[in-house]
Design a protein around this motif. Structure first.
Motif, PDB file in Angstrom:
ATOM      1  N   PHE A  91     -11.386  -5.081  -9.590  1.00  0.00           N
ATOM      2  CA  PHE A  91     -11.647  -5.479 -10.786  1.00  0.00           C
ATOM      3  C   PHE A  91     -12.161  -7.067 -10.884  1.00  0.00           C
ATOM      4  CE2 PHE A  91      -8.499  -1.894 -11.115  1.00  0.00           C
ATOM      5  CZ  PHE A  91      -9.350  -1.079 -11.872  1.00  0.00           C
ATOM      6  N   LYS A  92     -12.973  -7.205 -11.936  1.00  0.00           N
ATOM      7  CA  LYS A  92     -13.180  -8.625 -12.088  1.00  0.00           C
ATOM      8  C   LYS A  92     -12.252  -9.593 -12.193  1.00  0.00           C
ATOM      9  CE  LYS A  92     -16.979  -9.221 -14.399  1.00  0.00           C
ATOM     10  NZ  LYS A  92     -17.989  -9.196 -15.662  1.00  0.00           N
ATOM     11  N   PHE A  93     -11.107  -9.367 -12.702  1.00  0.00           N
ATOM     12  CA  PHE A  93     -10.129 -10.350 -12.743  1.00  0.00           C
ATOM     13  C   PHE A  93      -9.699 -11.045 -11.548  1.00  0.00           C
ATOM     14  CE2 PHE A  93      -6.294  -8.569 -11.771  1.00  0.00           C
ATOM     15  CZ  PHE A  93      -6.440  -6.874 -12.291  1.00  0.00           C
ATOM     16  N   LEU A  94      -9.961 -10.228 -10.447  1.00  0.00           N
ATOM     17  CA  LEU A  94      -9.230 -10.704  -9.235  1.00  0.00           C
ATOM     18  C   LEU A  94     -10.252 -11.726  -8.486  1.00  0.00           C
ATOM     19  CD1 LEU A  94      -8.398  -7.261  -7.558  1.00  0.00           C
ATOM     20  CD2 LEU A  94      -7.022  -8.821  -8.345  1.00  0.00           C
ATOM     21  N   LEU A 123       2.283  -5.857   0.381  1.00  0.00           N
ATOM     22  CA  LEU A 123       1.082  -5.290  -0.243  1.00  0.00           C
ATOM     23  C   LEU A 123       1.004  -4.199  -0.867  1.00  0.00           C
ATOM     24  CD1 LEU A 123      -0.920  -6.483   3.050  1.00  0.00           C
ATOM     25  CD2 LEU A 123      -0.987  -7.455   0.775  1.00  0.00           C
ATOM     26  N   PHE A 124       2.425  -3.321  -0.550  1.00  0.00           N
ATOM     27  CA  PHE A 124       2.439  -2.137  -0.976  1.00  0.00           C
ATOM     28  C   PHE A 124       3.775  -2.237  -2.026  1.00  0.00           C
ATOM     29  CE2 PHE A 124      -0.208  -0.373   1.918  1.00  0.00           C
ATOM     30  CZ  PHE A 124      -0.666   0.965   1.195  1.00  0.00           C
ATOM     31  N   LEU A 125       3.708  -2.066  -3.295  1.00  0.00           N
ATOM     32  CA  LEU A 125       4.743  -2.132  -3.983  1.00  0.00           C
ATOM     33  C   LEU A 125       4.948  -0.725  -4.945  1.00  0.00           C
ATOM     34  CD1 LEU A 125       4.409  -5.414  -5.772  1.00  0.00           C
ATOM     35  CD2 LEU A 125       5.937  -4.874  -3.867  1.00  0.00           C
ATOM     36  N   SER A 126       6.143  -0.201  -5.007  1.00  0.00           N
ATOM     37  CA  SER A 126       6.322   0.873  -5.486  1.00  0.00           C
ATOM     38  C   SER A 126       6.618   0.937  -7.108  1.00  0.00           C
ATOM     39  CB  SER A 126       7.500   1.768  -5.109  1.00  0.00           C
ATOM     40  OG  SER A 126       7.906   2.737  -5.745  1.00  0.00           O
ATOM     41  N   GLY A 127       5.972   1.818  -7.900  1.00  0.00           N
ATOM     42  CA  GLY A 127       6.006   1.785  -9.312  1.00  0.00           C
ATOM     43  C   GLY A 127       6.480   3.084  -9.732  1.00  0.00           C
ATOM     44  N   ASN A 128       7.282   3.792  -8.618  1.00  0.00           N
ATOM     45  CA  ASN A 128       7.861   4.974  -8.999  1.00  0.00           C
ATOM     46  C   ASN A 128       9.204   4.781  -9.736  1.00  0.00           C
ATOM     47  OD1 ASN A 128       8.736   7.477  -9.149  1.00  0.00           O
ATOM     48  ND2 ASN A 128       8.001   8.293  -7.112  1.00  0.00           N
ATOM     49  N   THR A 129       9.326   4.567 -10.867  1.00  0.00           N
ATOM     50  CA  THR A 129      10.401   4.334 -11.286  1.00  0.00           C
ATOM     51  C   THR A 129      11.477   5.378 -11.549  1.00  0.00           C
ATOM     52  OG1 THR A 129       9.708   4.293 -13.616  1.00  0.00           O
ATOM     53  CG2 THR A 129       9.681   2.171 -12.644  1.00  0.00           C
ATOM     54  N   SER A 130      10.860   6.557 -11.860  1.00  0.00           N
ATOM     55  CA  SER A 130      11.756   7.736 -11.883  1.00  0.00           C
ATOM     56  C   SER A 130      12.144   8.189 -10.748  1.00  0.00           C
ATOM     57  CB  SER A 130      10.732   8.759 -12.427  1.00  0.00           C
ATOM     58  OG  SER A 130       9.662   9.085 -11.558  1.00  0.00           O
ATOM     59  N   ASP A 131      12.031   7.849  -9.517  1.00  0.00           N
ATOM     60  CA  ASP A 131      12.411   8.100  -8.217  1.00  0.00           C
ATOM     61  C   ASP A 131      12.582   6.971  -7.441  1.00  0.00           C
ATOM     62  OD1 ASP A 131      13.516   9.483  -6.059  1.00  0.00           O
ATOM     63  OD2 ASP A 131      11.486  10.484  -5.517  1.00  0.00           O
ATOM     64  N   SER A 132      13.543   6.048  -7.709  1.00  0.00           N
ATOM     65  CA  SER A 132      13.582   4.825  -7.036  1.00  0.00           C
ATOM     66  C   SER A 132      14.092   4.760  -5.568  1.00  0.00           C
ATOM     67  CB  SER A 132      14.598   3.751  -7.815  1.00  0.00           C
ATOM     68  OG  SER A 132      15.849   4.128  -7.883  1.00  0.00           O
ATOM     69  N   LYS A 133      14.585   6.072  -5.211  1.00  0.00           N
ATOM     70  CA  LYS A 133      15.225   6.224  -3.790  1.00  0.00           C
ATOM     71  C   LYS A 133      14.077   6.701  -3.121  1.00  0.00           C
ATOM     72  CE  LYS A 133      19.947   6.504  -5.520  1.00  0.00           C
ATOM     73  NZ  LYS A 133      21.341   7.493  -5.420  1.00  0.00           N
ATOM     74  N   PHE A 134      13.066   7.128  -3.377  1.00  0.00           N
ATOM     75  CA  PHE A 134      11.953   7.786  -2.678  1.00  0.00           C
ATOM     76  C   PHE A 134      11.698   6.996  -1.557  1.00  0.00           C
ATOM     77  CE2 PHE A 134       7.505   7.946  -1.156  1.00  0.00           C
ATOM     78  CZ  PHE A 134       7.252   9.133  -1.076  1.00  0.00           C
ATOM     79  N   GLU A 135      11.928   7.467  -0.203  1.00  0.00           N
ATOM     80  CA  GLU A 135      11.463   7.184   0.883  1.00  0.00           C
ATOM     81  C   GLU A 135      10.463   8.074   1.779  1.00  0.00           C
ATOM     82  OE1 GLU A 135      13.114   5.289   5.042  1.00  0.00           O
ATOM     83  OE2 GLU A 135      14.469   5.836   3.344  1.00  0.00           O
ATOM     84  N   ARG A 179      -9.107 -12.322   8.963  1.00  0.00           N
ATOM     85  CA  ARG A 179      -8.587 -11.029   8.890  1.00  0.00           C
ATOM     86  C   ARG A 179      -8.156 -10.433   7.613  1.00  0.00           C
ATOM     87  NH1 ARG A 179      -3.081  -9.933  12.404  1.00  0.00           N
ATOM     88  NH2 ARG A 179      -4.552 -10.505  14.172  1.00  0.00           N
ATOM     89  N   PRO A 180      -8.628  -8.984   7.322  1.00  0.00           N
ATOM     90  CA  PRO A 180      -8.193  -8.850   5.669  1.00  0.00           C
ATOM     91  C   PRO A 180      -7.003  -8.890   5.231  1.00  0.00           C
ATOM     92  CG  PRO A 180      -9.553  -7.129   7.163  1.00  0.00           C
ATOM     93  CD  PRO A 180      -9.188  -8.193   8.050  1.00  0.00           C
ATOM     94  N   ASP A 181      -5.775  -8.636   6.056  1.00  0.00           N
ATOM     95  CA  ASP A 181      -4.512  -8.544   5.495  1.00  0.00           C
ATOM     96  C   ASP A 181      -4.168 -10.146   5.462  1.00  0.00           C
ATOM     97  OD1 ASP A 181      -3.716  -5.944   5.479  1.00  0.00           O
ATOM     98  OD2 ASP A 181      -3.660  -5.856   7.452  1.00  0.00           O
ATOM     99  N   VAL A 182      -4.923 -11.085   5.879  1.00  0.00           N
ATOM    100  CA  VAL A 182      -4.674 -12.567   5.827  1.00  0.00           C
ATOM    101  C   VAL A 182      -5.319 -13.114   4.558  1.00  0.00           C
ATOM    102  CG1 VAL A 182      -4.769 -14.971   6.918  1.00  0.00           C
ATOM    103  CG2 VAL A 182      -4.289 -12.941   8.120  1.00  0.00           C
ATOM    104  N   ILE A 183      -6.192 -12.260   3.938  1.00  0.00           N
ATOM    105  CA  ILE A 183      -7.050 -12.717   2.596  1.00  0.00           C
ATOM    106  C   ILE A 183      -5.939 -12.601   1.388  1.00  0.00           C
ATOM    107  CG2 ILE A 183      -8.945 -12.575   1.274  1.00  0.00           C
ATOM    108  CD1 ILE A 183     -10.439 -11.599   3.909  1.00  0.00           C
ATOM    109  N   ALA A 184      -5.959 -13.602   0.614  1.00  0.00           N
ATOM    110  CA  ALA A 184      -5.163 -13.581  -0.838  1.00  0.00           C
ATOM    111  C   ALA A 184      -5.789 -12.453  -1.374  1.00  0.00           C
ATOM    112  CB  ALA A 184      -5.026 -14.817  -1.511  1.00  0.00           C
ATOM    113  N   PRO A 185      -4.950 -11.681  -2.342  1.00  0.00           N
ATOM    114  CA  PRO A 185      -5.550 -10.358  -3.133  1.00  0.00           C
ATOM    115  C   PRO A 185      -6.737 -10.841  -4.198  1.00  0.00           C
ATOM    116  CG  PRO A 185      -3.013 -10.248  -2.874  1.00  0.00           C
ATOM    117  CD  PRO A 185      -3.434 -11.628  -2.301  1.00  0.00           C
ATOM    118  N   ASN A 186      -6.400 -12.004  -4.560  1.00  0.00           N
ATOM    119  CA  ASN A 186      -7.518 -12.495  -5.527  1.00  0.00           C
ATOM    120  C   ASN A 186      -8.712 -13.274  -4.925  1.00  0.00           C
ATOM    121  OD1 ASN A 186      -6.246 -14.878  -4.714  1.00  0.00           O
ATOM    122  ND2 ASN A 186      -5.766 -15.712  -6.790  1.00  0.00           N
ATOM    123  N   GLN A 187      -8.854 -13.105  -3.436  1.00  0.00           N
ATOM    124  CA  GLN A 187     -10.056 -13.559  -2.959  1.00  0.00           C
ATOM    125  C   GLN A 187     -10.759 -12.263  -2.284  1.00  0.00           C
ATOM    126  OE1 GLN A 187      -9.805 -16.875  -0.245  1.00  0.00           O
ATOM    127  NE2 GLN A 187      -8.554 -18.041  -1.473  1.00  0.00           N
TER     128      GLN A 187
END
Length: 654
Positions: free
Chosen positions: A5-8, A115-127, A480-488
């Motif tokens: 998205f543009k805001f990045l 780089l990965f964050l869980s938004g699954n609040t209904s199943d916080s124990k998901f693995e 390297r891609p994983d070294v680039i800040a998300p907003n770049q």
């Protein structure tokens, strides 16, 4: 890759671009025009011309997979047989595999790196992550033997029972399962590439990174085993896929490969429509919106096994849902090849400004890129509505179910454009994301201008000031891609590369010369593994131009450009002499010099001088063609080049 998205885009950069040039000049000609190239010398594997060498090699991985979906537990269970062909000159004692689903295990490197964050609040124990039941070596001559293996984060090492010599093959079987992740989100944007989208009529499963996959062993880095963290995508071997997918018969399935058994998994009506759609110039509904709720729209048996085959590909993805509207259209490509465009979406997405135009967009994109660059290689192109903002696989892409208008066009065109990079030209996305994202964005911009008389603007070519792409805080493209800040990420990997290649094509080389070179690069490296130096050398050699100065300043480094009118010495009015004009290169980058000169009598001159004028240092002096007093000098009057201090581009006689 997914849509950003543009805001990045570099909102923090504006205060970091130097607006004023400081004396003395920072420019060093020897840095951009060295006697010794920074590009590697050629060898038998990769030639100095940017072509594969006579001894170029790459390995091969063929997959036979039987997989089932338990839609009550959201569990995938599969048995895959991988046949690995060792085409390298090395004898191998072990193999490495990618285990991408393991990024969803607690304390994976990807999760801990945030780089990965869980938004699954209904199943916080998901693995999530792969559960490996067994790994067996397969042989027609001997009994299957258990393999010794070690899993570390998103990698698996399999130790071979005996050394695998060059030219030999080994087959092994992996039984595995994993639970589908739901709604994993980064704080700013969606980084998941496998997910479930709930809809009114049922879930849509986007199934990717769903089987253990061979890592690439190449002549550049050996085994490529960087962990899967999120931004860095994939680097995969080519091979053939035979995939059988078993699930309840209420589901419609589409996949990367050709459907082999339509009569077994479709109703007679759907089978007839499916066959008609493959050759129809107009779209054909294989299942309509009205039929979704009708039990008769699916075979009356407990389950179906969908059989697919795909050859000469680097990956395989699929989708399944009870909620799909399904339409197809036949697409004729240059040379007469027929391809089926397949679109699947929920009723919520059925809109004249959105998914109802899917077939139209597929048709244009495949025809346009096939004619301009390289023929589309697969027998079909599948577009699936999902909650992935956009993700590409051979013969199948996932696009947002919610997009409309310009954004919907942009994401479909972009994801299908990835067919050429990296599905055909198989670069290493884990290390060099710009080689697929940037090259694809460059092609997308051209296609968008030509679609339907310029109906859409597509993704904004540059949605920040161009100078922001050269800010001090911006990392070089070669990062390297994983070294680039998300907003770049979007600005570095996508926009800056597309901007620079357009600059190279339209202002430095010329369209015809560039296009010939770009096509040759694609032809030379189709179904192979190029690295950045192969691309740089290929363009250099095809165009006959030494572009080291361009690649060094714009890709390896984040150099800025500042051309300055330093002095204008006019002749005395009574003497028919010429003025003397001094231009100085103040920053580290160099570009051709564009000069517009206006004389007191109203006459004008325009000069385009090559970049080679800067080989002697930062100062360039010249005289106009005409004699007389100069009243104004303007550098780059059309703002073609990314000069960070445009105020010093103008000199005016007081």
């Amino acid at each position: 890759m997914k849509r950003f998205f543009k805001f990045l885009c570099l909102i923090f950069l504006f205060d970091t671009v130097s607006a004023q040039s400081q004396d003395p000049s920072k420019y060093a000609a020897s840095d951009l025009f060295p006697a010794a190239s920074f590009l590697p010398t050629g060898n038998s594997y990769r030639s100095a011309t940017g072509e594969p060498g006579p001894a170029y090699w790459q390995n091969r991985a063929d997959y036979a997979i039987d997989v089932s979906l338990d839609d009550k537990k959201d569990v995938i269970a599969g048995t895959e047989t991988i046949t690995f062909s060792n085409n390298s000159p090395h004898t191998l004692s072990f193999l490495w595999l990618q285990m991408d689903q393991n990024v969803y295990k607690k304390h994976s490197k990807g999760l801990d790196a945030k780089l990965f964050l869980s938004g699954n609040t209904s199943d916080s124990k998901f693995e999530g992550g792969f559960v490996i039941e067994s790994v067996l070596f397969k042989s027609a001559q001997t009994t299957n033997k258990l393999a010794r293996y070690t899993i570390t984060d998103t990698r698996m090492r399999i130790d071979l029972n005996q050394p695998l010599a060059s030219g030999q093959k080994v087959s092994f079987q992996i039984k595995y399962s994993y639970k589908f992740p739901r709604n994993f989100r980064n704080a700013d944007f969606n980084v998941n590439r496998t997910d479930i989208l709930p809809t009114k009529k049922g879930d849509i499963y986007s199934v990717a990174q769903w089987y253990p996959r061979l890592c690439v062993l190449d002549d550049v880095s050996g085994w490529n085993t960087l962990p899967y963290l999120g931004n860095g995508e994939f680097y995969l071997e080519y091979g053939n896929f035979d995939v059988n997918i078993t699930l309840p018969s209420a589901y419609i399935v589409e996949a990367s490969g050709d459907l082999l058994n339509p009569d077994e998994v479709l109703t007679p009506v759907q089978s007839e429509r499916w066959k008609r759609a493959k050759t129809s110039d107009e779209k054909v509904f294989i299942r309509t919106a009205d039929e979704i709720s009708m039990p008769s729209s699916r075979p009356s048996k407990p389950s179906c096994t969908w059989k697919f085959k795909l050859n000469s590909a680097r990956d395989f993805a699929w989708t399944a849902s009870k909620a799909f509207v399904w339409e197809g259209i036949g697409i004729k490509l240059q040379g007469g090849k027929k391809v089926m465009g397949s679109s699947l979406y929920p009723v919520e997405s059925k809109s004249a400004e959105s998914w109802e135009r899917s077939g139209e967009y597929i048709k244009f994109t495949l025809q346009y890129f096939s004619e301009k660059w390289y023929p589309y290689p697969y027998n079909k192109a599948v577009n699936v509505a999902s909650n992935l903002d956009g993700m590409e696989y051979p013969g199948l892409v996932f696009c947002s179910a919610k997009d409309k208008g310009n954004m919907y066009w942009a994401v479909v065109n972009h994801e299908l454009g990835h067919t050429w990079f990296p599905m055909i030209v198989g670069s290493n996305e884990r290390k060099h994301a710009w080689m697929d994202e940037g090259l694809n964005a460059f092609m997308d911009n051209m296609a968008t201008k030509d679609f339907n008389g310029g109906e859409f603007i597509g993704y904004p070519e540059i949605d920040v000031p161009v100078l922001a792409l050269f800010a001090d805080t911006l990392v070089p493209i070669m990062t390297r891609p994983d070294v680039i800040a998300p907003n770049q990420v979007y600005s570095v990997q996508y926009q800056k590369v597309a901007y620079l290649l357009t600059l190279l094509r339209e202002q430095i080389l010329g369209k015809e010369k560039f296009d010939l070179a770009f096509r040759k690069y694609i032809r030379d490296w189709a179904y192979k593994h190029p690295v950045p130096s192969d691309f740089f050398s290929s363009i250099n050699n095809s165009t006959g131009e030494d572009l080291h100065w361009f690649w060094k300043s714009m890709f390896l480094e984040n150099y800025k450009l500042d051309q300055k009118v330093t002095k204008v010495v006019n002749p005395e009015k009574s003497k028919p002499a010429k003025a003397q004009i001094t231009i100085e290169n103040m920053e580290r980058a160099a570009m051709p010099l564009l000069i517009e000169i206006t004389f007191e009598n109203g006459q004008t001159e325009f000069h385009k001088l090559p970049v080679e004028i800067w080989q002697q240092g930062p100062v360039y002096r010249f005289t106009p063609d005409a004699a007389g007093v100069v009243s104004k000098v303007v550098l780059d009057p059309q703002n073609v080049f990314p000069d960070v201090a445009p105020a010093n581009n103008v000199w005016q006689k007081k």
